[in-house]
Scaffold this motif. Sequence first.
Motif, mmCIF file in Angstrom:
data_model
loop_
_atom_site.group_PDB
_atom_site.id
_atom_site.type_symbol
_atom_site.label_atom_id
_atom_site.label_comp_id
_atom_site.label_asym_id
_atom_site.label_seq_id
_atom_site.Cartn_x
_atom_site.Cartn_y
_atom_site.Cartn_z
ATOM 1 N N UNK A 173 7.234 -14.986 21.930
ATOM 2 C CA UNK A 173 5.891 -14.738 22.453
ATOM 3 C C UNK A 173 4.982 -15.945 22.294
ATOM 4 N N UNK A 174 4.106 -16.081 23.245
ATOM 5 C CA UNK A 174 2.980 -16.998 23.131
ATOM 6 C C UNK A 174 1.750 -16.121 22.874
ATOM 7 N N UNK A 175 1.348 -16.057 21.623
ATOM 8 C CA UNK A 175 0.236 -15.207 21.206
ATOM 9 C C UNK A 175 -1.074 -15.963 21.375
ATOM 10 N N UNK A 176 -2.026 -15.341 22.069
ATOM 11 C CA UNK A 176 -3.310 -16.007 22.274
ATOM 12 C C UNK A 176 -4.210 -15.198 23.186
ATOM 13 N N UNK A 180 -0.171 -13.254 25.172
ATOM 14 C CA UNK A 180 0.108 -11.951 24.575
ATOM 15 C C UNK A 180 -0.995 -11.606 23.578
ATOM 16 N N UNK A 181 -1.600 -10.461 23.781
ATOM 17 C CA UNK A 181 -2.720 -10.078 22.931
ATOM 18 C C UNK A 181 -2.784 -8.560 22.823
ATOM 19 N N UNK A 182 -3.040 -8.067 21.616
ATOM 20 C CA UNK A 182 -3.306 -6.641 21.447
ATOM 21 C C UNK A 182 -4.764 -6.388 21.794
ATOM 22 N N UNK A 183 -5.013 -5.298 22.509
ATOM 23 C CA UNK A 183 -6.361 -4.989 22.970
ATOM 24 C C UNK A 183 -6.856 -3.716 22.296
ATOM 25 N N UNK A 223 -1.797 -6.898 26.407
ATOM 26 C CA UNK A 223 -1.927 -7.863 27.494
ATOM 27 C C UNK A 223 -0.792 -8.872 27.465
ATOM 28 N N UNK A 224 -0.156 -9.072 28.611
ATOM 29 C CA UNK A 224 0.766 -10.192 28.804
ATOM 30 C C UNK A 224 0.097 -11.082 29.838
ATOM 31 N N UNK A 228 4.367 -17.216 31.572
ATOM 32 C CA UNK A 228 5.023 -17.878 30.444
ATOM 33 C C UNK A 228 4.445 -17.394 29.112
ATOM 34 N N UNK A 229 4.087 -16.111 29.072
ATOM 35 C CA UNK A 229 3.543 -15.546 27.832
ATOM 36 C C UNK A 229 4.619 -14.920 26.954
ATOM 37 N N UNK A 230 5.758 -14.542 27.542
ATOM 38 C CA UNK A 230 6.794 -13.853 26.769
ATOM 39 C C UNK A 230 8.165 -14.093 27.376
#
Length: 310
Positions: A173-176, A180-183, A223-224, A228-230
């Motif tokens: 994952x590219x977390x940011x 990729x982010x939890x909402x 959120x993806x 290129x987020x995952x």
Amino acid sequence: MAESYNTLAGLVQFNDKNLAALNVTDLLDESPLLKVLFAQVASNGTLHKYLKQTTASSAAFRDALDGATKTASADTLVTDTLKIIDGSFDTDVALADAYKGGRDAWLQMELIRTMKQVMFHLEKQVIYGVGNDANGFAGLHDNAQLDAIADAMVIEAETAGSSATSQTSVYILRSGKDDCSFILGNDGRFVVEDEPTIIQKAGSGSGVFPALYVPVTGYGGFQIGGAYSAARICNIETALTDDDIYNGLALFPSSRQPNLIVMNRAALKLLRKSRTATNPTGDPAPRPTEVDGIPIVCTDAVISTEAVET
């Protein structure tokens, strides 16, 4: 060290009290991915809107007095409808009143126990989406770029498994904020009823007893942010190597490198075993914690009973 407000622990509030005010430090111990995954509040209450880039901008040389053909970047507006996560619980009045700290202390203990399970359920939802809970939000497995081997961001392990439901995956994952982010909805608040309702509840054997009922609700989503987020390494059953991980990392452009590698204990064991086999001394390799400086997050939310991906 101050808590980062870009993580879930920095955003979660019970009513208007944050975790620090409640002296809760271990709420996410059973949810190690949510503990480090970027988190943000929804852009609009229970809706989260963001732009997802679908076409990259181009550039070209041209001659003097002549033009060049150029492609403009393109974005798609994505709207995620957050889902209600319910951690409501009830407890025997007699147990609460007999607790050494009193009713309030008992209810806080029960609240934290419940919320730990809520957070673990949210973590499983991030991975498996509606395959974990059909009433929940979409997760990694629901994403069209991660649900088949033919997808650009999916590869098989070099030694691919074949048993019908004995597979696991590694998620890179590219977390940011834009990836990729939890909402969290409702400004990050879980609404907890301050004055629990006393209800009549059926006993486990017979009759009824008075119980304290505590409603606990919040809103969550995932959120993806981009193409290129995952990425996903699938069909892992009997072997996982650093080469597999690097093959997964190679799916990301150099300008958008990932920052989290997510797997379960079974995959971690296979990775460690592969490192032992290539150890010059033959000694058992230490527990893997990173690959090329990217931390490994080990979580029980990733299962080892996935179907063979095709």
